[in-house]
Design a protein around this motif. Structure first.
Motif, PDB file in Angstrom:
ATOM      1  N   MET A 150       0.834  -1.061  -0.043  1.00 50.13           N
ATOM      2  CA  MET A 150      -0.117  -0.049   0.104  1.00 50.13           C
ATOM      3  C   MET A 150       0.976   1.305  -0.262  1.00 50.13           C
ATOM      4  SD  MET A 150      -2.458   1.986   0.256  1.00 50.13           S
ATOM      5  CE  MET A 150      -3.982   1.048   0.311  1.00 50.13           C
ATOM      6  N   ILE A 151       1.344   1.490   1.099  1.00 50.29           N
ATOM      7  CA  ILE A 151       2.675   2.449   1.155  1.00 50.29           C
ATOM      8  C   ILE A 151       3.796   2.128   1.800  1.00 50.29           C
ATOM      9  CG2 ILE A 151       2.974   4.789   2.318  1.00 50.29           C
ATOM     10  CD1 ILE A 151       0.379   4.972   2.944  1.00 50.29           C
ATOM     11  N   GLU A 152       4.829   2.376   0.789  1.00 55.33           N
ATOM     12  CA  GLU A 152       6.186   1.953   1.042  1.00 55.33           C
ATOM     13  C   GLU A 152       7.007   2.890   0.898  1.00 55.33           C
ATOM     14  OE1 GLU A 152       8.802  -2.053   0.004  1.00 55.33           O
ATOM     15  OE2 GLU A 152       7.033  -1.713  -1.366  1.00 55.33           O
ATOM     16  N   MET A 153       8.071   3.064   1.705  1.00 53.70           N
ATOM     17  CA  MET A 153       9.309   4.118   1.503  1.00 53.70           C
ATOM     18  C   MET A 153      10.437   3.217   1.667  1.00 53.70           C
ATOM     19  SD  MET A 153       8.431   7.384   3.689  1.00 53.70           S
ATOM     20  CE  MET A 153       6.760   8.312   3.285  1.00 53.70           C
ATOM     21  N   PHE A 178       7.692  13.844   6.557  1.00 58.45           N
ATOM     22  CA  PHE A 178       7.277  12.323   6.132  1.00 58.45           C
ATOM     23  C   PHE A 178       5.953  12.254   5.586  1.00 58.45           C
ATOM     24  CE2 PHE A 178       4.960   8.620   8.013  1.00 58.45           C
ATOM     25  CZ  PHE A 178       6.001   7.283   7.627  1.00 58.45           C
ATOM     26  N   ILE A 179       4.929  13.098   6.458  1.00 59.88           N
ATOM     27  CA  ILE A 179       3.598  13.221   5.838  1.00 59.88           C
ATOM     28  C   ILE A 179       3.479  13.606   4.553  1.00 59.88           C
ATOM     29  CG2 ILE A 179       1.442  14.293   6.291  1.00 59.88           C
ATOM     30  CD1 ILE A 179       1.868  11.945   8.058  1.00 59.88           C
ATOM     31  N   LYS A 180       4.247  14.880   4.285  1.00 63.56           N
ATOM     32  CA  LYS A 180       4.170  15.590   2.955  1.00 63.56           C
ATOM     33  C   LYS A 180       4.541  14.762   1.979  1.00 63.56           C
ATOM     34  CE  LYS A 180       4.297  20.448   5.031  1.00 63.56           C
ATOM     35  NZ  LYS A 180       4.960  21.631   5.133  1.00 63.56           N
ATOM     36  N   MET A 181       5.486  13.901   2.052  1.00 65.66           N
ATOM     37  CA  MET A 181       5.978  13.095   0.948  1.00 65.66           C
ATOM     38  C   MET A 181       5.001  12.086   0.487  1.00 65.66           C
ATOM     39  SD  MET A 181      10.211  12.684   1.356  1.00 65.66           S
ATOM     40  CE  MET A 181      10.183  11.806   2.955  1.00 65.66           C
ATOM     41  N   MET A 182       4.151  11.702   1.371  1.00 71.63           N
ATOM     42  CA  MET A 182       3.270  10.715   0.867  1.00 71.63           C
ATOM     43  C   MET A 182       2.360  11.340  -0.086  1.00 71.63           C
ATOM     44  SD  MET A 182       2.125   8.871   4.665  1.00 71.63           S
ATOM     45  CE  MET A 182       3.430   7.786   5.668  1.00 71.63           C
ATOM     46  N   TYR A 183       1.876  12.610  -0.045  1.00 68.72           N
ATOM     47  CA  TYR A 183       0.791  13.047  -1.067  1.00 68.72           C
ATOM     48  C   TYR A 183       1.582  14.194  -1.977  1.00 68.72           C
ATOM     49  CZ  TYR A 183       0.420  17.153   2.175  1.00 68.72           C
ATOM     50  OH  TYR A 183       0.516  18.182   3.154  1.00 68.72           O
ATOM     51  N   ARG A 184       3.049  13.962  -1.951  1.00 67.48           N
ATOM     52  CA  ARG A 184       3.873  14.509  -2.954  1.00 67.48           C
ATOM     53  C   ARG A 184       3.813  16.144  -2.879  1.00 67.48           C
ATOM     54  NH1 ARG A 184       6.188  13.693  -7.821  1.00 67.48           N
ATOM     55  NH2 ARG A 184       6.102  15.733  -8.337  1.00 67.48           N
ATOM     56  N   LEU A 188       6.417   4.452  -2.823  1.00 62.26           N
ATOM     57  CA  LEU A 188       5.686   3.905  -3.735  1.00 62.26           C
ATOM     58  C   LEU A 188       3.979   3.931  -2.736  1.00 62.26           C
ATOM     59  CD1 LEU A 188       8.319   2.302  -4.173  1.00 62.26           C
ATOM     60  CD2 LEU A 188       6.849   0.906  -5.860  1.00 62.26           C
ATOM     61  N   ILE A 189       3.191   4.412  -3.564  1.00 65.72           N
ATOM     62  CA  ILE A 189       1.722   3.985  -3.142  1.00 65.72           C
ATOM     63  C   ILE A 189       0.935   3.489  -4.109  1.00 65.72           C
ATOM     64  CG2 ILE A 189      -0.354   5.452  -2.384  1.00 65.72           C
ATOM     65  CD1 ILE A 189       1.264   7.402  -0.966  1.00 65.72           C
ATOM     66  N   ASN A 190       0.315   2.505  -3.694  1.00 66.92           N
ATOM     67  CA  ASN A 190      -0.355   1.414  -4.690  1.00 66.92           C
ATOM     68  C   ASN A 190       0.565   1.292  -6.027  1.00 66.92           C
ATOM     69  OD1 ASN A 190      -2.537   1.028  -3.167  1.00 66.92           O
ATOM     70  ND2 ASN A 190      -3.614   2.876  -3.835  1.00 66.92           N
ATOM     71  N   SER A 191       1.938   1.046  -5.770  1.00 63.69           N
ATOM     72  CA  SER A 191       2.865   0.599  -7.131  1.00 63.69           C
ATOM     73  C   SER A 191       3.245   1.883  -7.747  1.00 63.69           C
ATOM     74  CB  SER A 191       2.273  -0.550  -8.002  1.00 63.69           C
ATOM     75  OG  SER A 191       2.055  -1.566  -6.929  1.00 63.69           O
TER      76      SER A 191
END
Length: 228
Positions: A1-4, A44-50, A60-63
């Motif tokens: 799902m979410i991978e760093m 960390f949070i901001k990188m998840m939604y670019r 990777l979010i959903n590949s």
């Protein structure tokens, strides 16, 4: 799902915010992100939604690889990621209904679909009876519930909450947390950055602690672990 994978983030001023971070969040998890101020949680949070792009490493979010993603594809990524902020970010000239509907209008959803879905999510956050109210007519907790409704109206796979209870009193904070827990139980992955010791210690979800840009703890049913 979410991978760093070995993610680093250095800002132009030379500040290293994230330092070799590796983590995996499974679909349907509820995760708290904790740590002292300046530890790297916001990055960390901001990188998840670019909002921020890593200097190196892969997210990777959903590949989908966010580091390699072209700017024109970012809006499509964000259709699958809902974001809730501490300061609500509602449009003051729009009603509750219009604020939530706006997120669907952006993706050109049909009028009938918009009305049905907006009223459905307002029901989830217990605000169906205030659809025609303006933001200034609502309490802080109600405004945050509108923000949550807007974040989930497009049925995102991931909901990211950045200090969603930071401006709220304890009772209202618990109302918000029960709503987030209900959304999680419906299958949405929730990642929440917080300084709220009481909530983290009482709800006992997975806790990822970040210190100095690195993960210092990753516990399945963790505690806050810092002084208030």
């Amino acid at each position: 799902m979410i991978e760093m994978k070995d993610v680093w983030k250095t800002y132009p001023n030379g500040v290293m915010a994230v330092n070799g971070l590796t983590v995996y969040i499974q679909k349907g998890e509820f995760v708290y992100v904790v740590g002292p101020s300046g530890a790297g949680k916001s990055t960390f949070i901001k990188m998840m939604y670019r909002e921020e792009r890593p200097t190196r490493g892969d997210i990777l979010i959903n590949s989908q690889n966010l580091r390699l993603m072209k700017e024109r594809h970012v809006p499509y990524l964000r259709r699958d990621i809902g974001v809730v902020f501490q300061d609500f970010k509602l449009l003051p000239s729009m009603t509750v209904f219009e604020n939530v509907a706006f997120a669907m209008e952006v993706i050109e959803a049909g009028r009938d679909d918009i009305r049905k879905r907006v009223m459905n999510v307002l029901d989830i956050v217990r605000l169906k009876n205030k659809a025609r109210f303006m933001p200034h007519e609502l309490s802080g907790g109600e405004q945050q519930r509108v923000a949550i409704a807007r974040a989930i109206v497009n049925s995102p796979a991931v909901l990211i909450a950045d200090e969603p209870t930071g401006n709220l009193d304890p009772d209202t904070s618990w109302e918000i947390m029960h709503i987030l827990e209900e959304i999680n139980e419906r299958g949405t992955t929730v990642v929440m950055a917080t300084h709220n010791r009481s909530i983290v210690n009482n709800m006992r979800k997975r806790v990822i602690a970040i210190e100095g840009g690195r993960i210092s703890r990753d516990e399945v049913r963790g505690a806050y672990g810092y002084e208030s």
